[in-house]
Design an enzyme around this catalytic site. Structure first.
Site, mmCIF file in Angstrom:
data_model
loop_
_atom_site.group_PDB
_atom_site.id
_atom_site.type_symbol
_atom_site.label_atom_id
_atom_site.label_comp_id
_atom_site.label_asym_id
_atom_site.label_seq_id
_atom_site.Cartn_x
_atom_site.Cartn_y
_atom_site.Cartn_z
ATOM 1 N N ASP A 61 7.935 -39.255 77.437
ATOM 2 C CA ASP A 61 7.368 -38.128 76.691
ATOM 3 C C ASP A 61 6.752 -38.664 75.399
ATOM 4 O O ASP A 61 7.441 -39.310 74.605
ATOM 5 C CB ASP A 61 8.478 -37.125 76.371
ATOM 6 C CG ASP A 61 7.949 -35.809 75.820
ATOM 7 O OD1 ASP A 61 6.898 -35.819 75.143
ATOM 8 O OD2 ASP A 61 8.602 -34.772 76.051
ATOM 9 N N LYS B 58 3.616 -34.193 68.508
ATOM 10 C CA LYS B 58 3.670 -33.620 67.164
ATOM 11 C C LYS B 58 4.282 -34.627 66.186
ATOM 12 O O LYS B 58 5.290 -35.255 66.480
ATOM 13 C CB LYS B 58 4.478 -32.329 67.171
ATOM 14 C CG LYS B 58 3.815 -31.208 67.971
ATOM 15 C CD LYS B 58 4.644 -29.935 67.936
ATOM 16 C CE LYS B 58 3.959 -28.830 68.743
ATOM 17 N NZ LYS B 58 4.747 -27.574 68.764
ATOM 18 N N GLU C 54 18.159 -41.944 83.905
ATOM 19 C CA GLU C 54 17.465 -40.659 83.889
ATOM 20 C C GLU C 54 18.373 -39.615 83.254
ATOM 21 O O GLU C 54 19.554 -39.534 83.562
ATOM 22 C CB GLU C 54 17.069 -40.245 85.307
ATOM 23 C CG GLU C 54 16.438 -38.872 85.437
ATOM 24 C CD GLU C 54 15.224 -38.680 84.549
ATOM 25 O OE1 GLU C 54 15.185 -37.665 83.833
ATOM 26 O OE2 GLU C 54 14.322 -39.549 84.559
ATOM 27 N N ASP D 218 21.080 -40.184 78.216
ATOM 28 C CA ASP D 218 19.999 -40.186 77.237
ATOM 29 C C ASP D 218 19.824 -41.621 76.748
ATOM 30 O O ASP D 218 20.804 -42.358 76.593
ATOM 31 C CB ASP D 218 20.362 -39.258 76.073
ATOM 32 C CG ASP D 218 19.175 -38.972 75.177
ATOM 33 O OD1 ASP D 218 18.658 -39.930 74.554
ATOM 34 O OD2 ASP D 218 18.763 -37.814 75.085
ATOM 35 N N THR E 111 4.191 -45.033 89.760
ATOM 36 C CA THR E 111 5.171 -43.956 89.763
ATOM 37 C C THR E 111 4.515 -42.715 90.367
ATOM 38 O O THR E 111 3.290 -42.657 90.535
ATOM 39 C CB THR E 111 5.649 -43.619 88.342
ATOM 40 O OG1 THR E 111 4.568 -43.006 87.620
ATOM 41 C CG2 THR E 111 6.115 -44.862 87.590
ATOM 42 N N THR E 112 5.328 -41.705 90.678
ATOM 43 C CA THR E 112 4.776 -40.447 91.187
ATOM 44 C C THR E 112 3.817 -39.838 90.175
ATOM 45 O O THR E 112 2.730 -39.350 90.516
ATOM 46 C CB THR E 112 5.914 -39.460 91.495
ATOM 47 O OG1 THR E 112 6.827 -40.070 92.406
ATOM 48 C CG2 THR E 112 5.373 -38.174 92.110
ATOM 49 N N TYR E 113 4.206 -39.867 88.909
ATOM 50 C CA TYR E 113 3.394 -39.325 87.822
ATOM 51 C C TYR E 113 2.084 -40.103 87.713
ATOM 52 O O TYR E 113 1.009 -39.523 87.530
ATOM 53 C CB TYR E 113 4.204 -39.417 86.529
ATOM 54 C CG TYR E 113 3.566 -38.799 85.315
ATOM 55 C CD1 TYR E 113 3.763 -37.457 84.999
ATOM 56 C CD2 TYR E 113 2.783 -39.556 84.446
ATOM 57 C CE1 TYR E 113 3.193 -36.891 83.873
ATOM 58 C CE2 TYR E 113 2.205 -38.994 83.319
ATOM 59 C CZ TYR E 113 2.416 -37.667 83.038
ATOM 60 O OH TYR E 113 1.852 -37.107 81.924
ATOM 61 N N GLU E 114 2.184 -41.411 87.837
ATOM 62 C CA GLU E 114 1.010 -42.276 87.719
ATOM 63 C C GLU E 114 -0.011 -41.983 88.814
ATOM 64 O O GLU E 114 -1.223 -41.935 88.551
ATOM 65 C CB GLU E 114 1.476 -43.730 87.799
ATOM 66 C CG GLU E 114 0.426 -44.775 87.562
ATOM 67 C CD GLU E 114 1.019 -46.169 87.539
ATOM 68 O OE1 GLU E 114 0.239 -47.129 87.472
ATOM 69 O OE2 GLU E 114 2.264 -46.299 87.585
#
EC number: 2.1.1.33
Length: 201
Positions: free
Chosen positions: A106, A110, A58, A85, A180-183
């Protein structure tokens, strides 16, 4: 959502003896999640697979520090954290893992930012060097355009897609899926999750 800065996040991770010292040596008993966020999924995997080792990568300590609650909840001794990274991983990790997870990276929508996408060819080279022969790269995303970009990038750069679905939660592999939490957030809003598995050939 903007990530709230936690000034002592790195210190708190160190105090739990979770932070790896680089270069960190791994072997095929290791599973890596790149962009683990709060660590919900990888910590559950670590609990379910006590004979394997797990490394959560992370970039932001303020996100990674949230994983401590799962370490304590599951009393984990096979889960570690690398603050890094993704582009620097070959300098930070020595050896080869069995599996690499990319969970909701992410999408950099663009066009001018396409080289930042974690399935751009430069990142795929890193994963190929970090995986054992027939090691598996797994990707979950809610972004269809990023998913399509990833499929083409994998095919163009020496990878074979062994499984893919545009609706993970109604697929053959959903029974073993850990959200995941996001999921969880997007599933509650009835978003479809795109998923694939690939090997470097």
């Amino acid at each position: 959502m903007r990530l709230r800065n936690i000034p002592d996040a790195l210190e708190r991770i160190q105090n739990q003896n979770l932070l790896v010292k680089t270069p960190w040596n791994i072997d095929d008993s290791w599973i890596i999640e790149i962009g683990m966020g709060k660590g919900k999924m990888i910590s559950q995997l670590a609990f379910d697979n006590p004979n394997k080792n797990f490394l959560g990568v992370e970039k932001y300590p303020s996100a990674a520090v949230k994983s401590i609650k799962y370490v304590k909840k599951y009393n984990l001794s096979n889960f570690f954290i690398l603050i890094s990274d993704a582009k620097d991983l070959l300098d930070q990790i020595k050896g080869k893992a069995s599996t690499i997870w990319l969970t909701f990276p992410d999408p950099w929508p663009k066009n001018r930012h396409y080289k930042r996408r974690l399935t751009y060819k430069d990142f795929l080279k890193i994963y190929a060097n970090l995986l054992v022969k027939d090691g598996i790269l797994k990707l979950k995303t809610d972004n269809l355009k990023f998913f399509e970009f990833s499929i083409e990038s994998l095919k163009e750069n020496g990878w074979k897609i062994t499984y893919q679905t545009n609706d993970l939660h109604n697929s053959l592999v959903n029974s073993s899926n850990i959200k995941t939490t996001y999921e969880e957030k997007w599933v509650n809003l009835n978003y479809k999750i795109h998923y694939l598995e690939a090997i470097f050939i």
